[in-house]
Design a protein around this motif. Sequence first.
Motif, PDB file in Angstrom:
ATOM      1  N   PHE A 196      22.486 -48.681 -31.617  1.00  0.00           N
ATOM      2  CA  PHE A 196      23.252 -49.916 -31.596  1.00  0.00           C
ATOM      3  C   PHE A 196      24.737 -49.583 -31.566  1.00  0.00           C
ATOM      4  O   PHE A 196      25.249 -48.868 -32.419  1.00  0.00           O
ATOM      5  CB  PHE A 196      22.918 -50.772 -32.817  1.00  0.00           C
ATOM      6  N   HIS A 198      28.353 -50.800 -28.807  1.00  0.00           N
ATOM      7  CA  HIS A 198      28.907 -50.981 -27.472  1.00  0.00           C
ATOM      8  C   HIS A 198      29.620 -49.696 -27.068  1.00  0.00           C
ATOM      9  O   HIS A 198      30.283 -49.064 -27.903  1.00  0.00           O
ATOM     10  CB  HIS A 198      29.882 -52.153 -27.464  1.00  0.00           C
ATOM     11  N   GLN A 266      22.616 -47.554 -25.128  1.00  0.00           N
ATOM     12  CA  GLN A 266      23.525 -48.155 -26.101  1.00  0.00           C
ATOM     13  C   GLN A 266      23.387 -49.674 -26.052  1.00  0.00           C
ATOM     14  O   GLN A 266      23.592 -50.290 -24.999  1.00  0.00           O
ATOM     15  CB  GLN A 266      24.963 -47.720 -25.826  1.00  0.00           C
ATOM     16  N   LEU A 267      23.043 -50.255 -27.187  1.00  0.00           N
ATOM     17  CA  LEU A 267      22.789 -51.686 -27.297  1.00  0.00           C
ATOM     18  C   LEU A 267      23.920 -52.339 -28.082  1.00  0.00           C
ATOM     19  O   LEU A 267      24.139 -52.017 -29.251  1.00  0.00           O
ATOM     20  CB  LEU A 267      21.455 -51.929 -28.013  1.00  0.00           C
ATOM     21  N   ASP A 268      24.641 -53.244 -27.454  1.00  0.00           N
ATOM     22  CA  ASP A 268      25.745 -53.942 -28.101  1.00  0.00           C
ATOM     23  C   ASP A 268      25.192 -54.855 -29.181  1.00  0.00           C
ATOM     24  O   ASP A 268      24.465 -55.813 -28.878  1.00  0.00           O
ATOM     25  CB  ASP A 268      26.518 -54.754 -27.063  1.00  0.00           C
ATOM     26  N   PRO A 269      25.480 -54.594 -30.471  1.00  0.00           N
ATOM     27  CA  PRO A 269      24.891 -55.408 -31.539  1.00  0.00           C
ATOM     28  C   PRO A 269      25.332 -56.867 -31.512  1.00  0.00           C
ATOM     29  O   PRO A 269      24.679 -57.727 -32.119  1.00  0.00           O
ATOM     30  CB  PRO A 269      25.370 -54.702 -32.815  1.00  0.00           C
ATOM     31  N   VAL A 274      18.359 -57.212 -33.336  1.00  0.00           N
ATOM     32  CA  VAL A 274      17.783 -55.944 -33.764  1.00  0.00           C
ATOM     33  C   VAL A 274      16.383 -55.767 -33.186  1.00  0.00           C
ATOM     34  O   VAL A 274      15.948 -54.645 -32.872  1.00  0.00           O
ATOM     35  CB  VAL A 274      17.767 -55.850 -35.309  1.00  0.00           C
ATOM     36  N   TYR A 277      15.405 -53.723 -29.893  1.00  0.00           N
ATOM     37  CA  TYR A 277      15.291 -52.262 -29.837  1.00  0.00           C
ATOM     38  C   TYR A 277      14.019 -51.894 -29.079  1.00  0.00           C
ATOM     39  O   TYR A 277      12.957 -52.514 -29.278  1.00  0.00           O
ATOM     40  CB  TYR A 277      15.254 -51.689 -31.256  1.00  0.00           C
ATOM     41  N   TYR A 295      21.786 -51.235 -37.261  1.00  0.00           N
ATOM     42  CA  TYR A 295      22.281 -52.442 -36.598  1.00  0.00           C
ATOM     43  C   TYR A 295      23.411 -53.076 -37.404  1.00  0.00           C
ATOM     44  O   TYR A 295      24.487 -53.349 -36.873  1.00  0.00           O
ATOM     45  CB  TYR A 295      21.128 -53.429 -36.429  1.00  0.00           C
ATOM     46  N   SER A 298      26.633 -50.964 -37.500  1.00  0.00           N
ATOM     47  CA  SER A 298      27.409 -50.916 -36.256  1.00  0.00           C
ATOM     48  C   SER A 298      28.261 -52.156 -36.051  1.00  0.00           C
ATOM     49  O   SER A 298      29.207 -52.151 -35.258  1.00  0.00           O
ATOM     50  CB  SER A 298      26.469 -50.739 -35.060  1.00  0.00           C
TER      51      SER A 298
END
Length: 349
Positions: A196, A198, A266-269, A274, A277, A295, A298
């Motif tokens: 998590f 960006h 990479q997952l922008d929180p 969550v 994922y 999560y 971040s």
Amino acid sequence: MSAVALVTGLSGVVGSGALPLLTGSFEVVALTGRRPLVSGCEQVAVDLRAPRLGLDASSFALLAKRADVIVHMAGNVDYSASPQDLHAVNEGGAAEMTALAEAAGCPLLYVSTAFAGRHTQAAREAEVGALTPARPSAYHRSKAAADERVRQCAQPWSIIRPSIVMGDSRDGTMPQRQTMHQVLSMMAGGLLPAMFGHPGQLVDMVPRDYVAQAIHQLALDAVEGRPLPREFWATAGPAALTWAQWSQVLQRTLADAGRPIPAPLQLDPFSVEVTDYPGWKDLSRAHRRGMANLYVASLALAPEPFPSSFGNTRLPELPAFDNALAHSLLARDITWLLQRSRPHPQAGR
């Protein structure tokens, strides 16, 4: 005769690094809580939650009478603690240490956090619900409240703001693994195909010996009557790595160590939940909780840099941060971790 420094938090990550520096320049009286020090310096048991630190009036006055400077590093850093517990120790402890400095008529140095003002993400944290009790914003609020207590001190004071603390700059040594070390270890073992964050968020990390040397120098300045900065930003500042750069350093260092990994997603929180994922439904309960912890952690990161006080101080042995230095420090941190970790088995679900 050496000046007397009353110091809390000497058993912590930063405090244990500052201890040999402080004992080399001061007569240190360690104000300890639940964990006595394995050290030769004098120790006095205190309770940060209690009036007069849990001491009777006479003992409190005698302690204050000895102090030439107070360094307050102790606190509750548990993201899963209740807001009440966090404020009792962090805000309440800062209030009692401020009262001690005023009774002593001496300067107060308080180690806060660079993230003290970042608690607007609380609504996003709440969305994880019962997946994890971790609420970093509650910790950040308690530290911001502690800062306000220190600002009310009638004696000279300075607030020191470290960002994410990493291992020593020389070799990456760290006495206790931090959240970031857990992330590194899981990624090295193939347990985190995604993370998590960006790509443009800054992961500001600073070696613990940099923070310790700043504390030591400010304590010397305090007893020698030099003006203290209201805030000392112990951060990489504009030189901090982005998540994208952080990931690249990790991949390169692991490849050099013969343990290559693919680039993690990479997952922008702030754009995903969550539960987005990869393979969430197949994760174990423990793995889900771990992802929820990462999560919420971040959410405090941002693309805007912190200020940095390194390079503008009387610390000539510490170079000013630049991006190349931030790269090399992280690589050193990862190398130290790899040397002390067994490879994880590949993640099973």
